[in-house]
Design a protein around this motif. Sequence first.
Motif, PDB file in Angstrom:
ATOM      1  N   LYS A   1       3.188   6.242  -2.812  1.00 53.31           N
ATOM      2  CA  LYS A   1       4.365   6.838  -3.336  1.00 53.31           C
ATOM      3  C   LYS A   1       4.381   6.861  -4.775  1.00 53.31           C
ATOM      4  O   LYS A   1       4.843   7.738  -5.552  1.00 53.31           O
ATOM      5  CB  LYS A   1       5.825   6.055  -2.853  1.00 53.31           C
TER       6      LYS A   1
ATOM      7  N   GLN B   1       0.758  -1.263  -0.189  1.00 59.05           N
ATOM      8  CA  GLN B   1      -0.122  -0.087  -0.051  1.00 59.05           C
ATOM      9  C   GLN B   1       0.852   1.381  -0.188  1.00 59.05           C
ATOM     10  O   GLN B   1       0.629   2.455  -0.626  1.00 59.05           O
ATOM     11  CB  GLN B   1      -1.023  -0.005   1.101  1.00 59.05           C
ATOM     12  N   GLU B   2       2.001   1.295   0.825  1.00 64.04           N
ATOM     13  CA  GLU B   2       2.768   2.455   0.797  1.00 64.04           C
ATOM     14  C   GLU B   2       3.637   2.554  -0.404  1.00 64.04           C
ATOM     15  O   GLU B   2       3.670   3.662  -1.038  1.00 64.04           O
ATOM     16  CB  GLU B   2       3.979   2.167   2.039  1.00 64.04           C
ATOM     17  N   GLN B   3       3.890   1.469  -1.248  1.00 58.57           N
ATOM     18  CA  GLN B   3       4.609   1.703  -2.581  1.00 58.57           C
ATOM     19  C   GLN B   3       3.385   2.431  -3.515  1.00 58.57           C
ATOM     20  O   GLN B   3       3.789   3.442  -4.360  1.00 58.57           O
ATOM     21  CB  GLN B   3       4.929   0.429  -3.101  1.00 58.57           C
TER      22      GLN B   3
END
Length: 102
Positions: free
Chosen positions: A68, A63-65
């Motif tokens: 970003k 999710q973080e990737q």
Amino acid sequence: ALVYPDPKILDSKSETEQLRSLAELVLQHKIIRKRLQEMGMNVTDDQVNPYIRETRERFRFTQEQLVKFVESNGLTYDEYFEVIRTTLEYNLYMSRFIVPLI
């Protein structure tokens, strides 16, 4: 999918033409959403989330990737979420109202 103006084309258009194109796109989106709502066909968050999850899995992003990546392309995650909702609305509209006419 919903067609957004190509940035290269916008660079060659006058500001007035750019604003007209953007206004037409916004109007198209509002008409489609209104027509779907009239028919009780709303695209909910619960329909958007699986699509985003599938995209994450396809690209093997956490999710973080994904956040970003989206931000590196000039959108917030919330804006991306709404772009996906709009795309799903457009696809639903096409399949329910346009394709049967063909």
